[in-house]
Design an enzyme around this catalytic site. Structure first.
Site: not given
Ligand SMILES: NC(=O)c1ccc[n+]([C@@H]2O[C@H](COP(=O)([O-])OP(=O)(O)OC[C@H]3O[C@@H](n4cnc5c(N)ncnc54)[C@H](O)[C@@H]3O)[C@@H](O)[C@H]2O)c1
Length: 390
Positions: A128, A133, A136, A139, A235
């Site tokens: 990520r 990006q 991804d 996303s 994550y």
């Molecule tokens: N290019 C980038 O920089 C980029 C792109 C996409 C995502 N990200 C980051 O990657 C990470 C994962 O994103 P994602 O959308 O794949 O997440 P995901 O689908 O793995 O999870 C969804 C959300 O559920 C939350 N979660 C899990 N257990 C929980 C609980 N018990 N209570 C409340 N919330 C809970 C997680 O913190 C997450 O925000 C994030 O930090 C996101 O900002 C970065």
């Protein structure tokens, strides 16, 4: 170099791995595309559009696999646990496979893929990072799911979202709560707000607060703190049952006072935590809706039934699987762009060139030369280091 696009075979799957629009940029890099007839039909991309962009369209799936150097799929064996196995005998040693492979699913399934000798890249393992990006796919699909969850919620709710002041009286705005403010959750906030609802969201990662607020959502603060809430990749980390119990206790009022609750709280490779119990559902107003985007991974709501929509205590709980596939045109367009960016990075001078110094190659490479080579995956399953580790 031939990139083969077989028709997706998972029951009800409507997406396609490459859309006609990406063919010119693949062509410029020396990649010709061979598509199985009808592969894009359910997504809104007829065979004729592929042919116009120079693809060869063939009715034979076996021909695609035997001719292609690279197979681009959406749901490969692994993520396609219904019909994916049928493709295993078609894969051959050294053939590149790119798609959703569920790398933290079942080790035995990954071994089956490895035994074909295919060089499989799992899009779920994409770092990520800013550089990755455009590749991804998680996303992209989460963006589609977040949008669609709100649309499904709005469509089911017996109320409208926007506040209206009319001659027939005032209508108060709909309230939408999002639990899990990752990519899907953030898109849900933006969509709910566009439809006029008041959106609030909770996530156990403190970093999510600012992102929620920047979209005009209210961040629900709970007086508990997760231990090491996020790992190095961003994550969420799995927490103990006591933490989840406290979360449920504290989320009760927020759930009860919202019309639509969208749950999207997942932890990679783990069953989703139950954050909405039957008692919490019982406190919601009749007609309220829960859209459980975590349904495929067990669900965030105790009453979710995977793949189904049920009404419990007057509340509709939508546990649909494969939500991204229900918006196949744009889901395919985004996925195709992600796969194309990945292939343009992988294929240099008309050859697949795996560069272990490139974290994009290293982190997504799952199987190679008959072995599961991915360090993160091997560690996850407690396997010893591979002979040739990625
Ligand atoms: N290019 C980038 O920089 C980029 C792109 C996409 C995502 N990200 C980051 O990657 C990470 C994962 O994103 P994602 O959308 O794949 O997440 P995901 O689908 O793995 O999870 C969804 C959300 O559920 C939350 N979660 C899990 N257990 C929980 C609980 N018990 N209570 C409340 N919330 C809970 C997680 O913190 C997450 O925000 C994030 O930090 C996101 O900002 C970065």
């Amino acid at each position: 170099m031939i990139v083969g696009v077989p028709r997706e075979s998972y029951p009800g799957e409507r997406r396609v791995a490459l859309v006609p629009g990406v063919l010119p940029s693949l062509g410029k890099a020396g990649m010709q595309v061979m598509v199985e007839a009808g592969a894009g039909n359910s997504a809104g991309y007829p065979d004729s559009e592929y042919s116009e962009k120079g693809a060869q369209v063939t009715a034979s799936r076996a021909e695609i696999f035997s001719n292609a150097d690279i197979i681009a799929q959406v749901l490969c064996h692994g993520s396609n646990d219904k019909t994916g196995q049928a493709d295993l005998p078609l894969l051959r040693n050294g053939q590149v496979l790119v798609g959703f492979l569920r790398p933290l699913g079942a080790a035995a399934t990954l071994e089956e893929i490895a035994r074909t000798g295919a060089t499989a890249f799992s899009v779920e393992l994409m770092p990520r990072t800013t550089r990755a990006q455009s590749m991804d796919a998680l996303s992209s699909m989460a963006t589609i799911c977040g949008y669609k969850a709100v649309v499904m919620g709005a469509n089911t709710l017996p109320r409208i979202f926007p506040m209206l002041t009319t001659a027939a009286g005032t209508i108060t705005p709909g309230r939408v709560l999002i639990i899990g403010a990752g990519v899907a959750g953030l898109q849900a906030i933006a969509t709910a707000r566009r439809l006029g609802a008041v959106a609030s969201a909770y996530d156990m990662r403190p970093a999510a607060k600012e992102q929620v607020q920047s979209l005009g959502g209210r961040f629900v603060e709970l007086p508990i703190e997760a231990k090491d809430a996020q790992d190095a990749r961003g994550y969420a980390t799995a927490q103990g049952e006591e933490f989840y119990r406290k979360q449920r206790e504290l989320l009760g009022d927020a759930v009860a006072t919202n019309d639509v609750v969208i749950t999207a709280a997942v932890v990679p490779g783990k069953k989703s935590p139950v954050l909405v119990t039957a008692e919490m559902v019982a406190r919601m107003a009749p007609g309220s809706v829960i859209v459980d985007l975590a349904a495929e991974r067990g669900g965030n709501c105790e009453l979710t039934r995977g793949g189904e929509t049920v009404v419990e205590r007057g509340v509709t709980i939508i546990g649909e699987f494969n939500v991204a596939s229900s918006v196949p045109y744009h889901a395919s367009q985004m996925y195709a762009k992600n796969v194309t960016s990945f292939l343009l990075n992988l294929v240099k001078d008309g050859k697949v060139q795996i560069n272990e110094a490139d974290e994009i190659h290293r982190e997504t490479l799952l199987t190679h030369d008959g072995e599961i080579v991915n360090v993160r995956v091997r560690e996850f399953f407690g396997m010893p280091a591979a002979a040739k580790e990625a």
